[in-house]
Design a protein around this motif. Sequence first.
Motif, PDB file in Angstrom:
ATOM      1  N   TYR A  71      25.076 -80.296  95.475  1.00  0.00           N
ATOM      2  CA  TYR A  71      24.413 -79.102  94.954  1.00  0.00           C
ATOM      3  C   TYR A  71      25.355 -77.924  95.153  1.00  0.00           C
ATOM      4  CZ  TYR A  71      20.958 -75.296  94.616  1.00  0.00           C
ATOM      5  OH  TYR A  71      20.280 -74.155  94.291  1.00  0.00           O
ATOM      6  N   SER A 113      18.859 -78.140  99.268  1.00  0.00           N
ATOM      7  CA  SER A 113      18.386 -76.774  99.005  1.00  0.00           C
ATOM      8  C   SER A 113      18.020 -76.077 100.311  1.00  0.00           C
ATOM      9  CB  SER A 113      17.166 -76.788  98.082  1.00  0.00           C
ATOM     10  OG  SER A 113      17.503 -77.289  96.822  1.00  0.00           O
ATOM     11  N   ARG A 148      23.413 -79.649  90.080  1.00  0.00           N
ATOM     12  CA  ARG A 148      23.044 -80.741  90.988  1.00  0.00           C
ATOM     13  C   ARG A 148      23.534 -82.022  90.338  1.00  0.00           C
ATOM     14  NH1 ARG A 148      19.091 -79.428  94.778  1.00  0.00           N
ATOM     15  NH2 ARG A 148      18.064 -77.452  94.398  1.00  0.00           N
ATOM     16  N   HIS A 172      17.977 -83.893  97.460  1.00  0.00           N
ATOM     17  CA  HIS A 172      18.189 -82.580  96.843  1.00  0.00           C
ATOM     18  C   HIS A 172      17.281 -81.509  97.469  1.00  0.00           C
ATOM     19  CE1 HIS A 172      21.261 -83.515  93.949  1.00  0.00           C
ATOM     20  NE2 HIS A 172      20.640 -84.644  93.687  1.00  0.00           N
TER      21      HIS A 172
END
Length: 198
Positions: A69, A95, A56, A91
């Motif tokens: 990512y 994900s 990341r 982030h």
Amino acid sequence: MKILYIGILKNEEKPAIELCAERDLSSYSRFTRTSVGEFMSLFSKTVAERTRAGQRQDVEEQSYTFHAYGRSEGVAGIIISDQEYPALVAHQLLSKILDEFLSKYPRSAFAGSKAGELVYPQLKEYIVKYQDPHQADSIMKIQKELDETKIVLHKTIESVLERGEKIDSLVAKSDGLSAQSKMFYTQAKKQNSCCILM
């Protein structure tokens, strides 16, 4: 705080290929939207190529932050936002997007894909929903509510302390008035003692 771009890129080999992307270029004039969109795609490919599997990273360029990512399946998620947008929320969104994308399109589905070939309409929903990170992220929402509650409590405590100071001032004044009235009473008694009527 604003998200301008969300993209999923195949980054196994160079050059990276933009599998699907969504942009919000409404804050730019019609004349610059195309060139800004091209800049975002080009720079996203560069960042995706330099993002290893499991890594990341946040890259700042001009007034933008590129949140990246990389996954072991050979894809990378990129979010381009302004610099004020919280990295934690970006982030978490990456994900979530990559998990959903890989469950819909396993590696075999995108291995031979070309740029823009895959359709992933959820990106449009996410770019709209996550414009306000306080609404999208429950931790930030709770933190904002706690901050607002803290401000209200500070104001309440300050007003209570001010009232306490006013009460102390009134008590002191009443004590002074009581002492003055006793002194007046004794002086009046002395003055009146010389003139007793029978």
